[in-house]
Scaffold this active site. Structure first.
Site, mmCIF file in Angstrom:
data_model
loop_
_atom_site.group_PDB
_atom_site.id
_atom_site.type_symbol
_atom_site.label_atom_id
_atom_site.label_comp_id
_atom_site.label_asym_id
_atom_site.label_seq_id
_atom_site.Cartn_x
_atom_site.Cartn_y
_atom_site.Cartn_z
ATOM 1 N N GLU A 1 0.824 -1.203 0.000
ATOM 2 C CA GLU A 1 0.000 0.000 0.000
ATOM 3 C C GLU A 1 0.863 1.259 0.000
ATOM 4 O OE1 GLU A 1 -3.055 -0.144 -0.514
ATOM 5 O OE2 GLU A 1 -3.528 -2.233 -0.058
ATOM 6 N N ARG B 1 -17.492 -0.607 5.508
ATOM 7 C CA ARG B 1 -18.471 -1.303 4.660
ATOM 8 C C ARG B 1 -19.235 -2.348 5.479
ATOM 9 N NH1 ARG B 1 -16.843 -6.066 2.601
ATOM 10 N NH2 ARG B 1 -14.733 -5.583 3.260
ATOM 11 N N CYS C 1 -7.719 -2.184 8.256
ATOM 12 C CA CYS C 1 -6.342 -2.228 7.751
ATOM 13 C C CYS C 1 -5.808 -0.819 7.543
ATOM 14 C CB CYS C 1 -6.263 -3.029 6.447
ATOM 15 S SG CYS C 1 -6.447 -4.795 6.725
ATOM 16 N N HIS D 1 -1.051 -5.873 1.861
ATOM 17 C CA HIS D 1 -2.256 -6.716 1.798
ATOM 18 C C HIS D 1 -1.918 -8.061 1.145
ATOM 19 C CE1 HIS D 1 -5.500 -3.581 2.648
ATOM 20 N NE2 HIS D 1 -5.871 -4.642 3.335
HETATM 21 N N1 PCA Z 1 -8.346 -7.045 6.258
HETATM 22 C C1 PCA Z 1 -9.233 -5.941 6.564
HETATM 23 C C2 PCA Z 1 -9.135 -5.750 8.046
HETATM 24 C C3 PCA Z 1 -8.469 -6.958 8.578
HETATM 25 C C4 PCA Z 1 -7.916 -7.651 7.400
HETATM 26 O O1 PCA Z 1 -7.193 -8.645 7.421
HETATM 27 C C5 PCA Z 1 -8.976 -4.703 5.720
HETATM 28 O O2 PCA Z 1 -8.474 -4.833 4.591
HETATM 29 O O3 PCA Z 1 -9.272 -3.606 6.175
#
Ligand code: PCA
Length: 201
Positions: free
Chosen positions: A78, A88, A141, A165
């Protein structure tokens, strides 16, 4: 050197989160680097408080937070954390804020300070699909990504931090979505540690 790596518990309808599972598979030392691992609840503020306490207790040189982004192909690093919670779905603490600033007097956004070009190149070189993402979303996240970056900038500007991610793994039973084997995710994280260990701060 010391790296703090965080992952998240499962959330929503899932009972598995690769970001938590990969932590169980990582060693405590790699590439001359001490690895501290933290599993975070998918709950706004609580997750961030745990990270802030760990940064004070461990004083890492780098903080890498991991989370699941179901549907994404490959690993995504990111670039930008935004100062907004707009959920959401409910988090695991039943919170569902909309259009709320995470930290009132903080900037609108922070950029990652991870060397993302180097990381992507090293991952691709090892045959791991990886790319840059322009949005970490506005759920927990992004909340942790933003909060940790903001905390470091204000209290420990020498500490680099960022968010990565992960895609679904086959254990999740979501064969309609892109998947990556857990072994490859482990390899990817070891590569990330190697790159950070070799980076001069
Ligand atoms: N993914 C979520 C929150 C926890 C996770 O593993 C996100 O992308 O916000």
């Amino acid at each position: 050197m010391k790296i703090l790596i965080s992952g998240f518990e499962p959330f929503g309808n899932d009972t598995y989160n690769p970001s938590m599972e990969v932590l169980k598979r990582l060693p405590d030392f790699w590439a001359g680097t001490e690895i501290k691992k933290a599993v975070l609840p998918v709950v706004r503020f609580e997750s961030l408080r745990i990270m802030e306490d760990l940064i004070e207790a461990e004083r890492p040189d780098a903080v890498v937070s991991l989370g699941l982004a179901a549907g994404r192909k490959g690993i995504t690093i990111e670039r930008t954390a935004v100062n907004i919670d707009d959920f959401r779905i409910k988090d695991n603490g039943s919170n569902q804020p909309h259009d709320e600033r995470i930290i009132k007097d903080a900037p609108d956004a922070w950029f990652t300070s991870l060397p993302y070009r180097k990381l992507i190149a090293a991952l691709n070189e090892k045959g791991v699909q990886a790319s840059l993402s322009e949005s970490a979303g506005t759920f927990v996240c992004n909340h942790v990504f933003f909060g940790v970056r903001n905390y470091c900038m204000q209290n420990h500007p020498e500490v680099i931090s960022g968010f990565i991610h992960l895609p679904c793994t086959d254990e999740m039973g979501k064969s309609d979505l892109p998947e990556m084997p857990m072994d490859m995710i482990v390899k990817a994280m070891l590569t990330v540690i190697e790159v950070l260990a070799g980076t001069q701060f």
